[in-house]
Scaffold this motif. Structure first.
Motif, PDB file in Angstrom:
ATOM      1  N   PHE A 139       1.600   6.059   4.934  1.00  8.87           N
ATOM      2  CA  PHE A 139       0.469   5.187   4.674  1.00  8.87           C
ATOM      3  C   PHE A 139      -0.720   6.021   4.221  1.00  8.87           C
ATOM      4  O   PHE A 139      -0.991   7.104   4.739  1.00  8.87           O
ATOM      5  N   ARG A 140      -1.453   5.417   3.277  1.00  8.09           N
ATOM      6  CA  ARG A 140      -2.645   6.044   2.735  1.00  8.09           C
ATOM      7  C   ARG A 140      -2.363   7.427   2.171  1.00  8.09           C
ATOM      8  O   ARG A 140      -3.207   8.318   2.206  1.00  8.09           O
ATOM      9  N   LYS A 141      -1.113   7.589   1.711  1.00  4.32           N
ATOM     10  CA  LYS A 141      -0.725   8.862   1.100  1.00  4.32           C
ATOM     11  C   LYS A 141      -1.011  10.033   2.032  1.00  4.32           C
ATOM     12  O   LYS A 141      -1.447  11.108   1.613  1.00  4.32           O
ATOM     13  N   GLY A 142      -0.756   9.806   3.304  1.00 11.80           N
ATOM     14  CA  GLY A 142      -1.041  10.820   4.306  1.00 11.80           C
ATOM     15  C   GLY A 142      -0.271  12.105   4.100  1.00 11.80           C
ATOM     16  O   GLY A 142      -0.741  13.181   4.455  1.00 11.80           O
ATOM     17  N   LEU A 143       0.895  12.011   3.513  1.00 11.84           N
ATOM     18  CA  LEU A 143       1.701  13.212   3.331  1.00 11.84           C
ATOM     19  C   LEU A 143       1.109  14.168   2.307  1.00 11.84           C
ATOM     20  O   LEU A 143       1.515  15.324   2.232  1.00 11.84           O
ATOM     21  N   GLU A 144       0.177  13.691   1.483  1.00 13.78           N
ATOM     22  CA  GLU A 144      -0.454  14.603   0.544  1.00 13.78           C
ATOM     23  C   GLU A 144      -1.243  15.681   1.269  1.00 13.78           C
ATOM     24  O   GLU A 144      -1.513  16.760   0.731  1.00 13.78           O
ATOM     25  N   LYS A 187      16.647  16.711  -3.033  1.00 14.60           N
ATOM     26  CA  LYS A 187      15.986  17.054  -4.295  1.00 14.60           C
ATOM     27  C   LYS A 187      15.001  15.954  -4.696  1.00 14.60           C
ATOM     28  O   LYS A 187      13.920  16.245  -5.216  1.00 14.60           O
ATOM     29  N   TYR A 188      15.386  14.705  -4.441  1.00 17.69           N
ATOM     30  CA  TYR A 188      14.486  13.597  -4.758  1.00 17.69           C
ATOM     31  C   TYR A 188      13.201  13.715  -3.946  1.00 17.69           C
ATOM     32  O   TYR A 188      12.090  13.584  -4.481  1.00 17.69           O
ATOM     33  N   LYS A 189      13.311  13.973  -2.639  1.00 15.23           N
ATOM     34  CA  LYS A 189      12.129  14.090  -1.792  1.00 15.23           C
ATOM     35  C   LYS A 189      11.264  15.278  -2.191  1.00 15.23           C
ATOM     36  O   LYS A 189      10.045  15.235  -2.073  1.00 15.23           O
ATOM     37  N   LYS A 190      11.910  16.308  -2.695  1.00 13.09           N
ATOM     38  CA  LYS A 190      11.181  17.520  -3.048  1.00 13.09           C
ATOM     39  C   LYS A 190      10.395  17.375  -4.342  1.00 13.09           C
ATOM     40  O   LYS A 190       9.270  17.871  -4.475  1.00 13.09           O
ATOM     41  N   TYR A 191      10.983  16.659  -5.323  1.00 14.62           N
ATOM     42  CA  TYR A 191      10.399  16.642  -6.667  1.00 14.62           C
ATOM     43  C   TYR A 191       9.782  15.306  -7.075  1.00 14.62           C
ATOM     44  O   TYR A 191       9.203  15.212  -8.156  1.00 14.62           O
ATOM     45  N   ARG A 192       9.897  14.265  -6.269  1.00 13.41           N
ATOM     46  CA  ARG A 192       9.472  12.944  -6.730  1.00 13.41           C
ATOM     47  C   ARG A 192       7.980  12.856  -7.010  1.00 13.41           C
ATOM     48  O   ARG A 192       7.538  12.034  -7.806  1.00 13.41           O
ATOM     49  N   LYS A 193       7.163  13.676  -6.350  1.00 11.26           N
ATOM     50  CA  LYS A 193       5.715  13.626  -6.550  1.00 11.26           C
ATOM     51  C   LYS A 193       5.224  14.600  -7.610  1.00 11.26           C
ATOM     52  O   LYS A 193       4.031  14.667  -7.881  1.00 11.26           O
ATOM     53  N   VAL A 194       6.132  15.350  -8.197  1.00  9.43           N
ATOM     54  CA  VAL A 194       5.739  16.306  -9.230  1.00  9.43           C
ATOM     55  C   VAL A 194       5.652  15.568 -10.555  1.00  9.43           C
ATOM     56  O   VAL A 194       6.668  15.181 -11.132  1.00  9.43           O
ATOM     57  N   ASP A 195       4.430  15.347 -11.042  1.00 13.34           N
ATOM     58  CA  ASP A 195       4.233  14.541 -12.245  1.00 13.34           C
ATOM     59  C   ASP A 195       4.842  15.180 -13.484  1.00 13.34           C
ATOM     60  O   ASP A 195       5.217  14.481 -14.430  1.00 13.34           O
ATOM     61  N   SER A 196       4.918  16.492 -13.496  1.00 11.89           N
ATOM     62  CA  SER A 196       5.443  17.169 -14.686  1.00 11.89           C
ATOM     63  C   SER A 196       6.937  16.981 -14.856  1.00 11.89           C
ATOM     64  O   SER A 196       7.487  17.245 -15.931  1.00 11.89           O
ATOM     65  N   ILE A 197       7.617  16.519 -13.808  1.00 11.01           N
ATOM     66  CA  ILE A 197       9.065  16.271 -13.886  1.00 11.01           C
ATOM     67  C   ILE A 197       9.285  14.808 -14.222  1.00 11.01           C
ATOM     68  O   ILE A 197       8.895  13.922 -13.464  1.00 11.01           O
ATOM     69  N   SER A 198       9.911  14.556 -15.355  1.00  7.73           N
ATOM     70  CA  SER A 198      10.156  13.179 -15.787  1.00  7.73           C
ATOM     71  C   SER A 198      11.250  12.541 -14.932  1.00  7.73           C
ATOM     72  O   SER A 198      12.001  13.230 -14.219  1.00  7.73           O
ATOM     73  N   ARG A 218      14.665   5.299 -10.240  1.00  9.15           N
ATOM     74  CA  ARG A 218      13.430   5.257 -11.032  1.00  9.15           C
ATOM     75  C   ARG A 218      12.425   4.292 -10.420  1.00  9.15           C
ATOM     76  O   ARG A 218      11.225   4.591 -10.316  1.00  9.15           O
ATOM     77  N   GLN A 219      12.908   3.113 -10.019  1.00  8.02           N
ATOM     78  CA  GLN A 219      12.013   2.126  -9.420  1.00  8.02           C
ATOM     79  C   GLN A 219      11.480   2.607  -8.076  1.00  8.02           C
ATOM     80  O   GLN A 219      10.303   2.394  -7.760  1.00  8.02           O
ATOM     81  N   LEU A 220      12.329   3.233  -7.285  1.00  5.37           N
ATOM     82  CA  LEU A 220      11.891   3.730  -5.983  1.00  5.37           C
ATOM     83  C   LEU A 220      10.811   4.790  -6.147  1.00  5.37           C
ATOM     84  O   LEU A 220       9.814   4.802  -5.403  1.00  5.37           O
ATOM     85  N   ARG A 221      10.989   5.664  -7.109  1.00  8.36           N
ATOM     86  CA  ARG A 221       9.978   6.704  -7.357  1.00  8.36           C
ATOM     87  C   ARG A 221       8.657   6.075  -7.816  1.00  8.36           C
ATOM     88  O   ARG A 221       7.578   6.488  -7.376  1.00  8.36           O
ATOM     89  N   LYS A 222       8.752   5.068  -8.684  1.00  6.70           N
ATOM     90  CA  LYS A 222       7.542   4.406  -9.161  1.00  6.70           C
ATOM     91  C   LYS A 222       6.778   3.755  -8.016  1.00  6.70           C
ATOM     92  O   LYS A 222       5.554   3.856  -7.923  1.00  6.70           O
ATOM     93  N   ILE A 223       7.513   3.100  -7.113  1.00  2.98           N
ATOM     94  CA  ILE A 223       6.874   2.406  -5.995  1.00  2.98           C
ATOM     95  C   ILE A 223       6.269   3.400  -5.012  1.00  2.98           C
ATOM     96  O   ILE A 223       5.130   3.243  -4.559  1.00  2.98           O
ATOM     97  N   GLN A 224       7.027   4.439  -4.680  1.00  3.11           N
ATOM     98  CA  GLN A 224       6.544   5.403  -3.686  1.00  3.11           C
ATOM     99  C   GLN A 224       5.386   6.246  -4.199  1.00  3.11           C
ATOM    100  O   GLN A 224       4.559   6.703  -3.420  1.00  3.11           O
ATOM    101  N   ASN A 225       5.321   6.455  -5.502  1.00  2.17           N
ATOM    102  CA  ASN A 225       4.237   7.265  -6.059  1.00  2.17           C
ATOM    103  C   ASN A 225       2.965   6.459  -6.308  1.00  2.17           C
ATOM    104  O   ASN A 225       1.942   7.006  -6.690  1.00  2.17           O
ATOM    105  N   LYS A 226       3.052   5.150  -6.128  1.00  2.27           N
ATOM    106  CA  LYS A 226       1.876   4.300  -6.246  1.00  2.27           C
ATOM    107  C   LYS A 226       1.423   3.868  -4.863  1.00  2.27           C
ATOM    108  O   LYS A 226       2.106   4.059  -3.867  1.00  2.27           O
ATOM    109  N   ASP A 227       0.248   3.248  -4.823  1.00  2.00           N
ATOM    110  CA  ASP A 227      -0.229   2.672  -3.577  1.00  2.00           C
ATOM    111  C   ASP A 227       0.712   1.535  -3.188  1.00  2.00           C
ATOM    112  O   ASP A 227       0.982   0.635  -3.986  1.00  2.00           O
TER     113      ASP A 227
END
Length: 362
Positions: A139-144, A187-198, A218-227
């Motif tokens: 929540f609230r992107k706390g992991l950042e 690998k998904y958990k490691k790289y999903r927030k890296v914007d430079s990786i398509s 793709r959809q899961l990454r889109k949802i998790q990377n957004k609010d």
């Protein structure tokens, strides 16, 4: 009936018109003047939508205190004296879904707030469990904050001796789960927030080949990377349509349960279903409105409030069944409970389907 403010001349072609002319005999344009003050436009809107005349006042008492009466009158053909059931449903459903969406997004936002400057020693066990749940769901992107050396200071509302990282990756995925290996998920958990990786590069790194898994990832990454509130709002805006589609199904179930009452056609069951849903929406809309503006209720009190309103809506529907179908209480209660079970199954099925479709189309 729609009110028209008629003019002596057609505003489109200038043809002379009489008072009884609803449309221009020359060009066919409606004989009405729409150039009105805002107050008059709003009055016309609510008057036409809610039927602010004797029909509204004739409908209020039976709608609240005589369950099934309006549906019975409609079946008997006595319709002009009462509010149109479709208009009634439209207005009440807008009220209900508006405050429901506000309440759900508000509660979601309140849960996402992480306490600051709280001594873990002073926290109750419930608070500690809540914090664990919040951090695990990001929540609230706390992991950042994991990228910061001051993560512990920024999120001090954690059980003593624990770090935020302890809750970051608590989900374990075994090989073969939905065709995704544990290594691929890591690998998904490691790289999903890296914007430079398509997306395609990430999917290739995970070695996903099945089209559905690639689409879902793709959809899961889109949802998790957004609010997450964005996705929640997207899901909520589709629920009114889902419930609207469920009403004909509810009426069909009524038709099956009361198949021996041949004098009641499907339209009669549909009108009864609309009146039942309208009352339920009004009750739950009032509850949502109250909870939205009242911040003093805790979760237990909200649960009790929902239970009370649920019982009110349930007993209203039960008495409506008894009045409209004119059967004994034994049969009425049995069919009511059976219908409730079947309808809840339909609602859950439709909701899962709506959630799945929203996930794919988001």
């Amino acid at each position: 009936m729609k009110k028209r403010r008629k003019t002596p001349l057609c505003l489109n072609c200038g043809q002379r018109l009489e008072r009884h002319h609803e449309f221009c005999s020359n060009c066919g344009q409606e004989n009405t003047d729409s150039n009105l003050p805002l107050g008059m436009i709003l009055y016309d809107f609510f008057s036409n939508t809610l039927a602010f005349d004797s029909r509204l006042f004739h409908s209020i008492v039976p709608f609240f205190f005589k369950p099934g009466y309006l549906s019975a009158m409609y079946r008997q053909g006595k319709r002009a004296a009462y509010v149109n059931p479709f208009r009634l449903y439209l207005v009440i459903s807008v009220f209900f879904f508006f405050f429901l969406s506000l309440l759900l997004t508000k509660d979601y936002g309140d849960q996402a707030v992480i306490n600051i400057d709280v001594d873990p020693k002073e926290m109750s066990e419930a608070q500690k469990d809540s914090v664990v749940q919040l951090t695990a769901n990001e929540f609230r992107k706390g992991l950042e904050a994991l990228d910061s050396a001051n993560a512990k200071q920024q999120f001090v509302a954690l059980p003593e001796g624990k770090k935020l990282v302890d809750y970051a990756d608590t989900t374990e995925v075994e090989d073969g789960f939905l065709g995704i290996s544990g290594e691929a998920y890591s690998k998904y958990k490691k790289y999903r927030k890296v914007d430079s990786i398509s997306d395609e590069a990430l999917l290739d790194t995970m070695k996903l080949e099945k089209p559905f898994l690639r689409k879902a990832t793709r959809q899961l990454r889109k949802i998790q990377n957004k609010d997450s509130e964005v996705f929640l709002s997207y899901v909520l805006k589709n629920i009114p349509l889902m419930m609207f589609l469920l009403i004909p199904l509810f009426a069909f179930l009524l038709k099956i349960l009361y198949f021996r009452q041949r004098e009641t056609l499907y339209i009669g069951h549909l009108i009864h279903a609309i009146h039942l849903h309208s009352f339920s929406y009004l009750i739950y809309g009032a509850l949502s409105c109250f909870l939205y503006f009242n911040n003093s209720f805790n979760d237990e009190q909200k649960g009790w409030a929902f239970t009370i309103f649920f019982m009110v809506a349930s007993f209203y529907s039960l008495f409506s069944f008894h009045r409209f179908y004119e059967q004994g209480w034994g049969k009425t209660i049995f069919k009511f409970l059976l219908l409730g079970f079947l309808y809840m199954f339909c609602i859950l099925t439709f909701f899962v389907g709506e959630l799945f479709i929203s996930f794919l189309l988001f």
